[in-house]
Scaffold this motif. Sequence first.
Motif, short mmCIF file in Angstrom:
data_model
loop_
_atom_site.label_atom_id
_atom_site.label_comp_id
_atom_site.label_asym_id
_atom_site.label_seq_id
_atom_site.Cartn_x
_atom_site.Cartn_y
_atom_site.Cartn_z
N THR A 3 -30.96 -0.02 -77.09
CA THR A 3 -30.69 -0.22 -75.66
C THR A 3 -31.12 1.01 -74.89
O THR A 3 -31.01 2.15 -75.38
CB THR A 3 -29.20 -0.50 -75.41
N ALA A 31 -30.26 -1.89 -70.77
CA ALA A 31 -28.80 -2.07 -70.65
C ALA A 31 -28.33 -1.97 -69.22
O ALA A 31 -27.33 -2.58 -68.83
CB ALA A 31 -28.08 -1.03 -71.51
N LEU A 47 -21.47 1.78 -71.04
CA LEU A 47 -22.48 1.02 -71.80
C LEU A 47 -22.91 1.71 -73.09
O LEU A 47 -23.33 1.04 -74.03
CB LEU A 47 -23.70 0.77 -70.90
N PRO A 49 -25.69 3.50 -74.05
CA PRO A 49 -27.02 3.11 -74.54
C PRO A 49 -27.53 4.08 -75.60
O PRO A 49 -27.05 5.22 -75.69
CB PRO A 49 -27.88 3.17 -73.27
#
Length: 505
Positions: A3, A31, A47, A49
Amino acid sequence: MLTIFLVEDEMIELSLLRDHIDWAGMGIQVAGTAKNGRKAWEQIQLLKPDIVLTDVRMPIMDGLQLASLVQANFEWMKIVFLSGHDEFGYVKSALQTGAIGYLLKPINRAELSDVMAKVRDEVEKENLLRISRHVLIEKRVEELYRSGGEGREQSWLDLIRIDPRFELKKYVTALIRGDRSCAADIQPTLRSLLSANAIEGFVIKLNEREWLLAVPFEAGADYECNWHELISAIKLAHDRSVIIGIADTAAALNRAREMLGEARRAAEESFYIGYGHMIHSGQAREGTDTVFASEDALLLKELYAHDRPAFLSRVEHYFETLVRMRASRQKVQEVALDVLKVIGTACAKLEDQAKIEIGEQHEWNREMLELDTVPNIMSFLLELAARIGRYFEERGQDRHLLLVREVAEHIDKAYAEALTIDQLAAKVYISPNYLRALFKEKQGCTIHEYLTNVRLSKAVELLADRTLKIHDVANKVGYDNTSYFCSFFYKTKGVTPNEYRKKYL
């Protein structure tokens, strides 16, 4: 698939990066995106990533500041910078912050592909290291909870050597104990819940019925909500009830054994309160070995006299007292065996067919000793006594009629209460649906019709007392809603309660 998070203050360039690069062809998924470092940092924390591709020069928070935050908190996350041809000084600083590479604007797709290939190799190496490191950490943490003495000290030294931050981290320890209804391993469910709530904790399977959960301590965190969510999730996923014992002490993992001991003492309360609860170690009560003698002769007399309610009431009293006293497991089982002995004596002369249907004392003893909570033991004894009591009753009478009469008598006395079919069925130890059918057959009306008639009859009597207001009458016959009572009265009698009082009383 890896990601990536994209950070670029120019909207057009950000859109081109997001929508016109074949990220999927490089095995990468976008992402999220942001127009400045501050907004990016807020999302990156959520998130997480694998890669952050960020412009160097941006308003509010530039790429260098963002990279510093990322490296300080997620050292495994890979940074790639975007820069213009005239920003060599920034690029040099960027590489010093730990960035894995940089790309000049406008982006050359071949260069981008080469940089991402390099990033992929680094991420895969990092992931392998992280997995190996995490396995080592989990092993040392399990040793700290399981072992003592010198072994524990060595495990602690090994743990802080792998990650010195453990020396300052505090953990909350919970012991999850499952009932014996099934043998499902709930460890995957525990791990999923930790992941879903972004909690980096440890799950350790201690045996077939016990799991340990250690989660980082955070002041002000709503752990209670998490524990209740956990109980519900396990019940939903595995149809298994658990109790969660929680250590009140939150400390570093060099005190893991002590925290497990606290959590275990709390979980022992399952014997007294059953499963489906959470309890803190400070709520656990000390047990007692005070002598508690069951009154066998009185129990026997009540059973022979077919006074089943009195017999059941006395059994309930015994075990409620045992729970209040926190009597030992051995003492509870002794009392239960005494009660079974009384029941067995009363049933000694039953015909063989009855013994086939009801069972014999050695079978009851074995089944009772396999039960692991006082509520289960008490339920077992009450159900057995009820079965035998009903057998005595039906030898000379229609036991179905007796059950219906018992329910009707209860309605006659408790008509003012919020009665439910489940409550009534529980009083005679049969299912609600079975009670509905029996009542209709023996009484000639439904339970609801019977209750309604009783309440109507009582209401008419009370209306004769003119000192009572209509809402008082409604409350006294079980209706909190006066409007509903008046409507029901009108449909039945054809007049309102006030009109009935004026016309007929």
